[in-house]
Design a protein around this motif. Structure first.
Motif, PDB file in Angstrom:
ATOM      1  N   VAL A 119       6.858  -6.126   5.608  1.00  0.00           N
ATOM      2  CA  VAL A 119       6.322  -6.254   4.240  1.00  0.00           C
ATOM      3  C   VAL A 119       4.872  -6.716   4.274  1.00  0.00           C
ATOM      4  CG1 VAL A 119       6.524  -7.569   2.103  1.00  0.00           C
ATOM      5  CG2 VAL A 119       8.548  -6.579   3.139  1.00  0.00           C
ATOM      6  N   ALA A 120       4.561  -7.717   5.143  1.00  0.00           N
ATOM      7  CA  ALA A 120       3.188  -8.216   5.225  1.00  0.00           C
ATOM      8  C   ALA A 120       2.235  -7.154   5.747  1.00  0.00           C
ATOM      9  CB  ALA A 120       3.149  -9.457   6.122  1.00  0.00           C
ATOM     10  N   ASP A 121       2.653  -6.407   6.773  1.00  0.00           N
ATOM     11  CA  ASP A 121       1.789  -5.358   7.325  1.00  0.00           C
ATOM     12  C   ASP A 121       1.588  -4.212   6.336  1.00  0.00           C
ATOM     13  OD1 ASP A 121       1.559  -6.810   9.653  1.00  0.00           O
ATOM     14  OD2 ASP A 121       3.228  -5.760  10.643  1.00  0.00           O
ATOM     15  N   MET A 122       2.603  -3.925   5.546  1.00  0.00           N
ATOM     16  CA  MET A 122       2.544  -2.777   4.651  1.00  0.00           C
ATOM     17  C   MET A 122       1.787  -3.075   3.358  1.00  0.00           C
ATOM     18  SD  MET A 122       5.760  -0.517   3.280  1.00  0.00           S
ATOM     19  CE  MET A 122       6.579  -1.966   2.641  1.00  0.00           C
ATOM     20  N   LEU A 123       1.912  -4.292   2.828  1.00  0.00           N
ATOM     21  CA  LEU A 123       1.354  -4.592   1.502  1.00  0.00           C
ATOM     22  C   LEU A 123      -0.009  -5.273   1.542  1.00  0.00           C
ATOM     23  CD1 LEU A 123       4.490  -5.874  -0.443  1.00  0.00           C
ATOM     24  CD2 LEU A 123       3.512  -3.584  -0.422  1.00  0.00           C
ATOM     25  N   ASN A 124      -0.364  -5.944   2.615  1.00  0.00           N
ATOM     26  CA  ASN A 124      -1.617  -6.704   2.631  1.00  0.00           C
ATOM     27  C   ASN A 124      -2.825  -5.790   2.405  1.00  0.00           C
ATOM     28  OD1 ASN A 124      -3.247  -9.004   2.919  1.00  0.00           O
ATOM     29  ND2 ASN A 124      -3.606  -8.541   5.074  1.00  0.00           N
ATOM     30  N   GLY A 125      -3.641  -6.152   1.404  1.00  0.00           N
ATOM     31  CA  GLY A 125      -4.832  -5.383   1.070  1.00  0.00           C
ATOM     32  C   GLY A 125      -4.578  -4.166   0.205  1.00  0.00           C
ATOM     33  N   GLU A 126      -3.321  -3.918  -0.155  1.00  0.00           N
ATOM     34  CA  GLU A 126      -2.981  -2.764  -0.983  1.00  0.00           C
ATOM     35  C   GLU A 126      -2.895  -3.152  -2.451  1.00  0.00           C
ATOM     36  OE1 GLU A 126      -2.712   0.328   0.066  1.00  0.00           O
ATOM     37  OE2 GLU A 126      -3.094  -0.234   2.148  1.00  0.00           O
ATOM     38  N   GLN A 127      -3.014  -2.154  -3.306  1.00  0.00           N
ATOM     39  CA  GLN A 127      -2.914  -2.378  -4.751  1.00  0.00           C
ATOM     40  C   GLN A 127      -1.460  -2.642  -5.132  1.00  0.00           C
ATOM     41  OE1 GLN A 127      -4.868   0.658  -7.037  1.00  0.00           O
ATOM     42  NE2 GLN A 127      -3.825   0.100  -8.925  1.00  0.00           N
TER      43      GLN A 127
END
Length: 261
Positions: A119-127
Motif C-alpha cells: 500500500v505504501a509503495d503503491m499510493l505514496n505520491g499518488e493522487q
C-alpha cells in the motif's frame, strides 16, 4: 456397626470433596491453557502486523473515511489520527477558514506487513482520487511504511508526549502562581505602609490642633533613597589647545585656487 457406617459416610464425603477440588483444578488449568493459546495467537498476529505513517491528513478526512479508502487494499486493524494544535485551530477559525476538525498526522495498522508495504509503495505520491466532487480528489498521498515499528511504540510515544506536555503546563502554572503571590505581597505591603503614614499624619495634625503637651507619637524614619556620587565630566582641553589656521592664510589659499581655475 454404627461406627463402621459413620466411617464409610466420612470416606464418601471426603472422596466427593476431593473430586470437586480436582474438577475445579482441571477447569482452571483448561482456562489457563485457552488464555495462553489466545495470547500466543495475538502475539503471532502482532508480529505479522505492519504500520504505515501518514505525514499529512487532508482536510475533510477523518478515521472513518480513511478506513473506507484503505480497507479496499487489505484488512486494517487500528487507525490513529493526531489532532492539530489547538492554537492553530483557533487562529484558523478566526481567519474564516475550515471550522471542522483537522489532523496533523496519522498511523494505520494493517493485518499483514506485506499489505502495508504494498500500500505504501503503491499510493505514496499518488493522487487520492475518487469522485471529482470530493474535497480530497486532488490531494496527494504522503504515506510511508515503518519498518520494525509496532503499535505499542506509538502508544508509548503518545503517553510520553502527554506527560511532557502536562509537566510543562504545571511548570508554567507554578511560575504564574509565584509571580501572582509576589505581586500581591508587594501590594499588601505598600497598602499597609500608606495606611501607617496616613494614621501618623492624622495623629500629628490632631496634636498640633489641640496644642496638648502629650507625648508625641512615634515617628517612623523616612524611606531611604540612596544617592550615588557622580564623577564630574572632564573637558576636552586638547582640542581647545590645538592651534588653528588663521583667517588670512585661509583667504590666501582660497584666492590661489580661484586664480588657478
Amino acid at each position: 456397626m454404627q461406627s463402621e457406617e459413620s466411617h464409610e459416610l466420612a470416606n464418601e464425603v471426603s472422596t466427593k470433596e476431593e473430586s470437586k477440588e480436582t474438577m475445579k483444578s482441571q477447569k482452571a488449568d483448561r482456562k489457563k491453557k485457552k488464555l495462553k493459546e489466545k495470547l500466543l495467537k495475538e502475539a503471532t498476529k502482532a508480529v505479522n502486523r505492519g504500520v504505515c505513517y501518514l505525514s499529512r491528513i487532508p482536510p475533510h478526512m477523518d478515521h472513518v473515511r480513511l478506513r473506507q479508502i484503505l480497507s479496499q487494499f487489505g484488512e486494517i486493524d487500528r487507525i490513529y489520527l493526531a489532532p492539530e494544535d489547538p492554537e492553530a485551530q483557533v487562529h484558523r477559525k478566526k481567519a474564516g477558514g475550515f471550522r471542522g476538525q483537522l489532523f496533523s498526522e496519522g498511523w494505520v495498522e494493517f493485518a499483514k506487513k506485506s499489505i502495508a508495504k504494498r500500500v505504501a509503495d503503491m499510493l505514496n505520491g499518488e493522487q487520492i482520487g475518487g469522485k471529482k466532487k470530493s474535497a480530497i480528489y486532488y490531494d496527494i498521498w504522503n504515506i510511508k511504511y515503518l519498518s520494525k515499528f509496532k503499535w505499542d511504540d506509538l502508544t508509548d510515544e503518545i503517553a510520553y508526549k502527554s506527560a511532557i506536555r502536562e509537566q510543562k503546563l504545571n511548570m508554567v502554572l507554578s511560575a504564574a502562581k509565584r509571580e501572582k503571590d509576589f505581586y500581591l505581597s508587594k501590594v499588601e505591603k505598600s497598602r499597609a505602609m500608606t495606611e501607617i503614614d496616613e494614621r501618623m499624619k492624622k495623629k500629628r495634625k490632631i496634636q498640633e490642633e489641640s496644642g496638648s503637651n502629650a507625648e508625641p507619637a512615634q515617628v517612623f524614619p523616612p524611606r531611604v533613597v540612596r544617592q550615588f556620587r557622580q564623577k564630574t565630566a572632564i573637558k576636552n582641553e586638547v582640542s581647545q589647545s590645538k592651534p588653528g589656521l588663521s583667517t588670512d592664510v585661509l583667504a590666501s589659499v582660497s584666492t590661489w585656487f580661484v586664480l588657478k581655475g
